[in-house]
Motif scaffolding. Structure first.
Motif, mmCIF file in Angstrom:
data_model
loop_
_atom_site.group_PDB
_atom_site.id
_atom_site.type_symbol
_atom_site.label_atom_id
_atom_site.label_comp_id
_atom_site.label_asym_id
_atom_site.label_seq_id
_atom_site.Cartn_x
_atom_site.Cartn_y
_atom_site.Cartn_z
ATOM 1 N N GLU A 89 0.863 -1.172 0.000
ATOM 2 C CA GLU A 89 0.000 0.000 0.000
ATOM 3 C C GLU A 89 0.901 1.224 0.000
ATOM 4 O O GLU A 89 1.829 1.315 0.801
ATOM 5 C CB GLU A 89 -0.898 0.010 1.236
ATOM 6 C CG GLU A 89 -1.786 1.233 1.323
ATOM 7 C CD GLU A 89 -2.628 1.231 2.579
ATOM 8 O OE1 GLU A 89 -3.738 0.658 2.544
ATOM 9 O OE2 GLU A 89 -2.169 1.786 3.598
ATOM 10 N N THR A 90 0.622 2.154 -0.900
ATOM 11 C CA THR A 90 1.385 3.399 -0.979
ATOM 12 C C THR A 90 0.434 4.550 -0.708
ATOM 13 O O THR A 90 -0.646 4.622 -1.294
ATOM 14 C CB THR A 90 2.032 3.560 -2.374
ATOM 15 O OG1 THR A 90 2.964 2.485 -2.562
ATOM 16 C CG2 THR A 90 2.769 4.884 -2.496
ATOM 17 N N THR A 91 0.856 5.435 0.197
ATOM 18 C CA THR A 91 0.037 6.586 0.565
ATOM 19 C C THR A 91 0.850 7.854 0.390
ATOM 20 O O THR A 91 1.989 7.936 0.854
ATOM 21 C CB THR A 91 -0.428 6.487 2.041
ATOM 22 O OG1 THR A 91 -1.149 5.269 2.220
ATOM 23 C CG2 THR A 91 -1.292 7.671 2.435
ATOM 24 N N LEU A 106 5.391 10.277 1.935
ATOM 25 C CA LEU A 106 5.281 9.049 1.147
ATOM 26 C C LEU A 106 5.413 7.888 2.131
ATOM 27 O O LEU A 106 6.396 7.811 2.874
ATOM 28 C CB LEU A 106 6.396 9.002 0.099
ATOM 29 C CG LEU A 106 6.631 7.694 -0.650
ATOM 30 C CD1 LEU A 106 5.392 7.243 -1.400
ATOM 31 C CD2 LEU A 106 7.805 7.863 -1.613
ATOM 32 N N ARG A 107 4.404 7.021 2.145
ATOM 33 C CA ARG A 107 4.434 5.870 3.054
ATOM 34 C C ARG A 107 4.155 4.600 2.258
ATOM 35 O O ARG A 107 3.188 4.533 1.505
ATOM 36 C CB ARG A 107 3.384 6.030 4.142
ATOM 37 C CG ARG A 107 3.411 4.908 5.156
ATOM 38 C CD ARG A 107 2.397 5.139 6.242
ATOM 39 N NE ARG A 107 2.474 4.109 7.253
ATOM 40 C CZ ARG A 107 1.546 3.909 8.161
ATOM 41 N NH1 ARG A 107 0.463 4.667 8.209
ATOM 42 N NH2 ARG A 107 1.685 2.945 9.041
ATOM 43 N N ASN A 108 5.025 3.618 2.427
ATOM 44 C CA ASN A 108 4.841 2.298 1.818
ATOM 45 C C ASN A 108 4.744 1.276 2.932
ATOM 46 O O ASN A 108 5.611 1.236 3.813
ATOM 47 C CB ASN A 108 6.014 1.926 0.916
ATOM 48 C CG ASN A 108 6.049 2.741 -0.347
ATOM 49 O OD1 ASN A 108 5.020 3.047 -0.914
ATOM 50 N ND2 ASN A 108 7.235 3.105 -0.801
ATOM 51 N N LYS A 109 3.705 0.457 2.892
ATOM 52 C CA LYS A 109 3.616 -0.611 3.875
ATOM 53 C C LYS A 109 3.066 -1.857 3.212
ATOM 54 O O LYS A 109 2.273 -1.786 2.266
ATOM 55 C CB LYS A 109 2.798 -0.208 5.098
ATOM 56 C CG LYS A 109 1.348 0.068 4.853
ATOM 57 C CD LYS A 109 0.660 0.442 6.167
ATOM 58 C CE LYS A 109 -0.810 0.673 5.932
ATOM 59 N NZ LYS A 109 -1.522 0.914 7.182
ATOM 60 N N GLY A 110 3.538 -2.992 3.699
ATOM 61 C CA GLY A 110 3.093 -4.260 3.149
ATOM 62 C C GLY A 110 3.650 -5.420 3.937
ATOM 63 O O GLY A 110 4.468 -5.245 4.839
ATOM 64 N N ASN A 131 13.093 5.902 -1.264
ATOM 65 C CA ASN A 131 12.045 6.916 -1.114
ATOM 66 C C ASN A 131 12.631 8.303 -0.882
ATOM 67 O O ASN A 131 12.130 9.293 -1.426
ATOM 68 C CB ASN A 131 11.090 6.549 0.025
ATOM 69 C CG ASN A 131 10.175 5.402 -0.333
ATOM 70 O OD1 ASN A 131 10.175 4.904 -1.450
ATOM 71 N ND2 ASN A 131 9.406 4.954 0.640
ATOM 72 N N LYS A 132 13.685 8.384 -0.079
ATOM 73 C CA LYS A 132 14.340 9.676 0.157
ATOM 74 C C LYS A 132 14.873 10.240 -1.157
ATOM 75 O O LYS A 132 14.705 11.420 -1.452
ATOM 76 C CB LYS A 132 15.491 9.530 1.161
ATOM 77 C CG LYS A 132 15.048 9.444 2.590
ATOM 78 C CD LYS A 132 16.249 9.370 3.513
ATOM 79 C CE LYS A 132 15.819 9.302 4.946
ATOM 80 N NZ LYS A 132 16.952 9.234 5.873
ATOM 81 N N LYS A 133 15.499 9.372 -1.941
ATOM 82 C CA LYS A 133 16.045 9.785 -3.233
ATOM 83 C C LYS A 133 14.918 10.254 -4.163
ATOM 84 O O LYS A 133 15.047 11.279 -4.848
ATOM 85 C CB LYS A 133 16.807 8.614 -3.861
ATOM 86 C CG LYS A 133 17.525 8.945 -5.131
ATOM 87 C CD LYS A 133 18.318 7.727 -5.597
ATOM 88 C CE LYS A 133 19.051 8.025 -6.892
ATOM 89 N NZ LYS A 133 19.793 6.865 -7.380
ATOM 90 N N ASP A 134 13.798 9.524 -4.181
ATOM 91 C CA ASP A 134 12.671 9.879 -5.038
ATOM 92 C C ASP A 134 12.046 11.213 -4.616
ATOM 93 O O ASP A 134 11.708 12.046 -5.465
ATOM 94 C CB ASP A 134 11.617 8.778 -5.033
ATOM 95 C CG ASP A 134 12.130 7.472 -5.634
ATOM 96 O OD1 ASP A 134 13.061 7.515 -6.466
ATOM 97 O OD2 ASP A 134 11.609 6.416 -5.255
ATOM 98 N N LEU A 135 11.901 11.431 -3.320
ATOM 99 C CA LEU A 135 11.331 12.691 -2.849
ATOM 100 C C LEU A 135 12.265 13.868 -3.159
ATOM 101 O O LEU A 135 11.794 14.963 -3.475
ATOM 102 C CB LEU A 135 10.996 12.623 -1.362
ATOM 103 C CG LEU A 135 9.787 11.764 -0.999
ATOM 104 C CD1 LEU A 135 9.569 11.740 0.513
ATOM 105 C CD2 LEU A 135 8.526 12.231 -1.712
#
Length: 147
Positions: A89-91, A106-110, A131-135
């Motif tokens: 799940e991505t939020t 940005l939160r990813n959980k699974g 995620n840090k790099k993407d943000l």
């Protein structure tokens, strides 16, 4: 369980940041690991929309379909894998930090299954780093290139 939350401040108004980030067609431009996105359902983005993603993570090709389960334009977008190797799940959430500055989360959980379960701690670390790099990349695009 993997649960990675990353956030960044972007010096652009919330409507600009949220509109850009919530557009799946932009994902390959700011997500390093995402190679392509194809719409399974008709545009525009709404609850129930489905998009097929092709990504590479930890040297492996991943193909999965995300379905939008919650969407409040300018505030929140939640997508879950409808199919794929790793239930995820991505939020995205956005709020105005101060005038002209948006805080994006940005939160990813699974829950990994099979072999992925063994490497969960390593996977969490790598996801946070990615995620840090993407943000940082979306921040650069929105602050410097002014789409």
């Amino acid at each position: 369980m993997v649960d990675v939350r990353t956030e960044i401040s972007i010096e652009r108004p919330i409507d600009v940041v949220a509109h850009y980030a919530a557009d799946p067609d932009h994902a390959p431009l700011w997500y390093d690991n995402i190679n392509s996105v194809g719409w399974v359902t008709e545009k525009p983005l709404q609850i129930g929309s489905k998009m097929a993603f092709i990504a590479y993570f930890l040297g492996r090709k991943l193909e999965y379909v995300y379905e939008v389960t919650e969407y409040v334009p300018g505030k929140k977008l939640v997508m879950r894998t409808a199919n794929g190797p790793f239930p995820m799940e991505t939020t995205y959430t956005w709020y105005t930090e101060k005038e002209g500055v948006t805080k994006m989360t940005l939160r990813n959980k699974g829950v990994p299954a099979g072999f992925s379960k063994i490497v969960t701690p390593f996977m969490s670390f790598r996801m946070k780093k990615a995620n840090k790099k993407d943000l940082l990349k979306i921040k650069q695009i929105l602050e410097n290139e002014r789409p």
